[in-house]
Design a protein around this motif. Structure first.
Motif, PDB file in Angstrom:
ATOM      1  N   ASP A 111     -10.627   9.218  -6.171  1.00  0.00           N
ATOM      2  CA  ASP A 111     -12.058   9.304  -7.063  1.00  0.00           C
ATOM      3  C   ASP A 111     -11.270  10.746  -7.826  1.00  0.00           C
ATOM      4  OD1 ASP A 111     -13.521   7.215  -5.847  1.00  0.00           O
ATOM      5  OD2 ASP A 111     -14.035   8.659  -4.306  1.00  0.00           O
ATOM      6  N   ILE A 112     -10.169  10.763  -8.346  1.00  0.00           N
ATOM      7  CA  ILE A 112      -9.586  12.032  -9.004  1.00  0.00           C
ATOM      8  C   ILE A 112     -10.024  11.693 -10.491  1.00  0.00           C
ATOM      9  CG2 ILE A 112      -7.660  13.221  -9.992  1.00  0.00           C
ATOM     10  CD1 ILE A 112      -5.901  12.262  -7.355  1.00  0.00           C
ATOM     11  N   GLU A 113     -10.523  12.775 -10.967  1.00  0.00           N
ATOM     12  CA  GLU A 113     -11.185  12.679 -12.336  1.00  0.00           C
ATOM     13  C   GLU A 113      -9.993  12.904 -13.304  1.00  0.00           C
ATOM     14  OE1 GLU A 113     -14.480  15.301 -12.810  1.00  0.00           O
ATOM     15  OE2 GLU A 113     -15.714  14.473 -11.398  1.00  0.00           O
ATOM     16  N   ALA A 114      -9.812  12.233 -14.442  1.00  0.00           N
ATOM     17  CA  ALA A 114      -8.799  12.333 -15.308  1.00  0.00           C
ATOM     18  C   ALA A 114      -9.125  11.777 -16.788  1.00  0.00           C
ATOM     19  CB  ALA A 114      -7.546  11.666 -14.743  1.00  0.00           C
ATOM     20  N   PRO A 115      -8.431  12.218 -17.487  1.00  0.00           N
ATOM     21  CA  PRO A 115      -8.689  11.778 -18.864  1.00  0.00           C
ATOM     22  C   PRO A 115      -8.439  10.048 -18.916  1.00  0.00           C
ATOM     23  CG  PRO A 115      -7.369  13.664 -19.267  1.00  0.00           C
ATOM     24  CD  PRO A 115      -7.530  13.220 -17.705  1.00  0.00           C
ATOM     25  N   SER A 116      -9.242   9.312 -19.687  1.00  0.00           N
ATOM     26  CA  SER A 116      -9.258   7.817 -19.821  1.00  0.00           C
ATOM     27  C   SER A 116      -7.937   7.441 -20.022  1.00  0.00           C
ATOM     28  CB  SER A 116     -10.058   7.485 -20.881  1.00  0.00           C
ATOM     29  OG  SER A 116      -9.870   8.029 -22.290  1.00  0.00           O
ATOM     30  N   ALA A 117      -6.996   8.090 -20.576  1.00  0.00           N
ATOM     31  CA  ALA A 117      -5.670   7.587 -20.795  1.00  0.00           C
ATOM     32  C   ALA A 117      -4.784   7.613 -19.653  1.00  0.00           C
ATOM     33  CB  ALA A 117      -4.911   8.235 -21.794  1.00  0.00           C
ATOM     34  N   TYR A 118      -5.137   8.391 -18.528  1.00  0.00           N
ATOM     35  CA  TYR A 118      -4.520   8.401 -17.096  1.00  0.00           C
ATOM     36  C   TYR A 118      -5.305   7.877 -15.890  1.00  0.00           C
ATOM     37  CZ  TYR A 118      -1.398  11.842 -20.060  1.00  0.00           C
ATOM     38  OH  TYR A 118      -0.533  12.282 -20.994  1.00  0.00           O
ATOM     39  N   GLU A 119      -6.544   7.515 -16.229  1.00  0.00           N
ATOM     40  CA  GLU A 119      -7.122   7.057 -15.091  1.00  0.00           C
ATOM     41  C   GLU A 119      -6.607   6.041 -14.193  1.00  0.00           C
ATOM     42  OE1 GLU A 119     -10.988   5.465 -16.297  1.00  0.00           O
ATOM     43  OE2 GLU A 119     -12.081   7.213 -16.844  1.00  0.00           O
ATOM     44  N   SER A 120      -5.887   5.000 -14.781  1.00  0.00           N
ATOM     45  CA  SER A 120      -5.076   4.092 -13.956  1.00  0.00           C
ATOM     46  C   SER A 120      -3.991   4.872 -13.197  1.00  0.00           C
ATOM     47  CB  SER A 120      -4.505   2.905 -14.818  1.00  0.00           C
ATOM     48  OG  SER A 120      -3.707   3.352 -15.863  1.00  0.00           O
ATOM     49  N   PHE A 121      -3.480   5.598 -13.997  1.00  0.00           N
ATOM     50  CA  PHE A 121      -2.388   6.264 -13.237  1.00  0.00           C
ATOM     51  C   PHE A 121      -2.554   7.172 -11.833  1.00  0.00           C
ATOM     52  CE2 PHE A 121       0.530  10.122 -12.822  1.00  0.00           C
ATOM     53  CZ  PHE A 121       2.133   9.549 -12.794  1.00  0.00           C
ATOM     54  N   PHE A 122      -4.063   7.898 -11.993  1.00  0.00           N
ATOM     55  CA  PHE A 122      -4.203   8.630 -10.938  1.00  0.00           C
ATOM     56  C   PHE A 122      -5.389   7.946 -10.061  1.00  0.00           C
ATOM     57  CE2 PHE A 122      -2.909  12.173 -13.692  1.00  0.00           C
ATOM     58  CZ  PHE A 122      -2.349  12.792 -12.903  1.00  0.00           C
ATOM     59  N   SER A 123      -5.845   6.804 -10.422  1.00  0.00           N
ATOM     60  CA  SER A 123      -6.843   5.821  -9.488  1.00  0.00           C
ATOM     61  C   SER A 123      -6.146   5.303  -8.259  1.00  0.00           C
ATOM     62  CB  SER A 123      -7.481   4.911 -10.321  1.00  0.00           C
ATOM     63  OG  SER A 123      -6.706   3.810 -10.727  1.00  0.00           O
ATOM     64  N   LYS A 124      -4.983   5.219  -8.109  1.00  0.00           N
ATOM     65  CA  LYS A 124      -4.174   4.729  -7.165  1.00  0.00           C
ATOM     66  C   LYS A 124      -2.856   5.319  -6.866  1.00  0.00           C
ATOM     67  CE  LYS A 124      -1.908   0.631  -7.496  1.00  0.00           C
ATOM     68  NZ  LYS A 124      -1.638  -0.753  -7.664  1.00  0.00           N
ATOM     69  N   GLY A 125      -2.539   5.397  -5.683  1.00  0.00           N
ATOM     70  CA  GLY A 125      -1.163   5.952  -5.191  1.00  0.00           C
ATOM     71  C   GLY A 125      -0.679   4.974  -4.120  1.00  0.00           C
ATOM     72  N   THR A 126       0.729   4.971  -4.101  1.00  0.00           N
ATOM     73  CA  THR A 126       1.310   3.970  -2.845  1.00  0.00           C
ATOM     74  C   THR A 126       2.339   4.758  -2.412  1.00  0.00           C
ATOM     75  OG1 THR A 126       2.616   2.931  -4.897  1.00  0.00           O
ATOM     76  CG2 THR A 126       0.599   1.936  -4.225  1.00  0.00           C
ATOM     77  N   TYR A 127       2.453   4.553  -1.269  1.00  0.00           N
ATOM     78  CA  TYR A 127       3.674   5.121  -0.339  1.00  0.00           C
ATOM     79  C   TYR A 127       4.093   4.041   1.003  1.00  0.00           C
ATOM     80  CZ  TYR A 127       0.657   7.490   2.774  1.00  0.00           C
ATOM     81  OH  TYR A 127      -0.157   7.890   3.825  1.00  0.00           O
ATOM     82  N   SER A 128       5.284   4.419   1.304  1.00  0.00           N
ATOM     83  CA  SER A 128       5.816   3.685   2.570  1.00  0.00           C
ATOM     84  C   SER A 128       5.972   4.571   3.852  1.00  0.00           C
ATOM     85  CB  SER A 128       6.786   2.517   2.602  1.00  0.00           C
ATOM     86  OG  SER A 128       6.567   1.614   1.368  1.00  0.00           O
ATOM     87  N   THR A 129       5.870   4.295   5.091  1.00  0.00           N
ATOM     88  CA  THR A 129       6.085   4.873   6.152  1.00  0.00           C
ATOM     89  C   THR A 129       7.340   4.349   7.142  1.00  0.00           C
ATOM     90  OG1 THR A 129       4.172   4.491   7.161  1.00  0.00           O
ATOM     91  CG2 THR A 129       4.229   6.468   5.823  1.00  0.00           C
ATOM     92  N   VAL A 130       8.023   4.940   7.472  1.00  0.00           N
ATOM     93  CA  VAL A 130       8.836   4.230   8.686  1.00  0.00           C
ATOM     94  C   VAL A 130       8.661   5.218   9.942  1.00  0.00           C
ATOM     95  CG1 VAL A 130      11.234   3.592   9.393  1.00  0.00           C
ATOM     96  CG2 VAL A 130      10.469   3.293   7.138  1.00  0.00           C
ATOM     97  N   GLY A 131       8.296   4.794  10.935  1.00  0.00           N
ATOM     98  CA  GLY A 131       7.963   5.452  12.253  1.00  0.00           C
ATOM     99  C   GLY A 131       8.617   5.205  13.364  1.00  0.00           C
ATOM    100  N   LEU A 132       8.800   6.185  14.355  1.00  0.00           N
ATOM    101  CA  LEU A 132       9.161   5.802  15.771  1.00  0.00           C
ATOM    102  C   LEU A 132       8.526   6.677  16.700  1.00  0.00           C
ATOM    103  CD1 LEU A 132      11.949   4.898  17.062  1.00  0.00           C
ATOM    104  CD2 LEU A 132      12.958   7.114  16.777  1.00  0.00           C
ATOM    105  N   GLY A 133       8.135   6.133  17.675  1.00  0.00           N
ATOM    106  CA  GLY A 133       7.630   6.779  18.818  1.00  0.00           C
ATOM    107  C   GLY A 133       7.474   5.947  20.017  1.00  0.00           C
ATOM    108  N   LEU A 134       6.453   6.465  20.898  1.00  0.00           N
ATOM    109  CA  LEU A 134       6.240   6.117  22.096  1.00  0.00           C
ATOM    110  C   LEU A 134       4.849   5.191  22.359  1.00  0.00           C
ATOM    111  CD1 LEU A 134       7.390   9.399  24.166  1.00  0.00           C
ATOM    112  CD2 LEU A 134       8.740   7.291  23.621  1.00  0.00           C
ATOM    113  N   VAL A 135       4.909   4.219  23.405  1.00  0.00           N
ATOM    114  CA  VAL A 135       3.733   3.479  23.706  1.00  0.00           C
ATOM    115  C   VAL A 135       3.262   3.589  25.120  1.00  0.00           C
ATOM    116  CG1 VAL A 135       2.567   1.358  23.571  1.00  0.00           C
ATOM    117  CG2 VAL A 135       4.288   1.918  21.755  1.00  0.00           C
TER     118      VAL A 135
END
Length: 234
Positions: A196-220
């Motif tokens: 919900d980041i407020e940004a100028p209309s020209a940048y709305e799509s750029f700031f409306s979504k973010g993507t990243y991946s994670t690779v993890g290791l651990g115990l169960v």
């Protein structure tokens, strides 16, 4: 009650449940050990579990033409998840994770150096049994929220700033059983954040979504040898 508080309450309750059914689990395991079961890719009664607790770390990798892919560099993070097997190898889970990022483009994002992304979400999934000692799980979030905490501002009058987002997460994991109730896991997650980041209309799509991946290791750590519904039907 906030979603974050719900996560904490559920985690505490799950640990209390873990200790309270310890004696019942010993009887359950004894009875199950006396029963022959056929192993398949989709089901194995002898390898069925009730609860699983996962703790570990991960590395994040930003991507895409968005504010995270262009403005942030992924760092390390921590994970905690608890999942309950509702019927056979179908499960529902709760997760609370935190990931740390460095700002690589202050002109794009602002005059701060670091960002911590805290995730809390509910997920559904199914666990397959491709081979002895291995478990393959697929999962997708069904409800989740994210809190950005931005720190390291160049101006002294701002200590930190917060932004919020909604989370969609898709992932899978591979567990290796070191013992019946103790495993190592390797997992991958693809995270889509709707902000919900407020940004100028020209940048709305750029700031409306973010993507990243994670690779993890651990115990169960797991408890029980029967899923929730089977405990009432059998």
């Amino acid at each position: 009650m906030t979603f974050h508080s719900l996560i904490k309450t559920t985690v505490v309750g799950a640990f209390c449940l873990w200790f309270s059914i310890g004696t019942a689990q010993e009887l359950d395991e004894t009875n199950t050990a006396e029963t022959e079961s056929t192993s398949t890719f989709y089901n194995n009664e002898a390898r069925q579990r009730f609860f699983a607790f996962m703790i570990g770390g991960h590395r994040a990798f930003t991507s895409g033409d968005n504010f995270m892919g262009e403005g942030l560099e992924g760092g390390s993070g921590i994970d905690f998840r608890v999942q309950m097997y509702v019927y056979k190898h179908f499960f529902v889970g709760l997760a609370s994770n935190a990931t740390y990022f460095d700002v690589k483009n202050q002109e794009l994002l602002g005059s701060y150096r670091n960002s911590r992304v805290a995730e809390n979400y509910v997920y559904l999934g199914y666990e397959f049994l491709p081979a002895e000692d291995f478990r393959l799980g697929l999962q997708v979030s069904v409800s989740g929220d994210v809190d950005f905490k931005n720190t390291g501002f160049s101006t002294t009058d701002i200590a930190e700033q917060h932004d919020s987002a909604r989370l969609n997460r898709y992932g899978f994991y591979l567990n290796y059983e070191l013992a019946p109730h103790f495993m190592l896991y390797l997992d991958y997650g693809y995270n889509v954040l709707h902000t919900d980041i407020e940004a100028p209309s020209a940048y709305e799509s750029f700031f409306s979504k973010g993507t990243y991946s994670t690779v993890g290791l651990g115990l169960v750590f797991t408890i029980g040898r029967r899923d929730l519904i089977s405990r009432f039907l059998e």
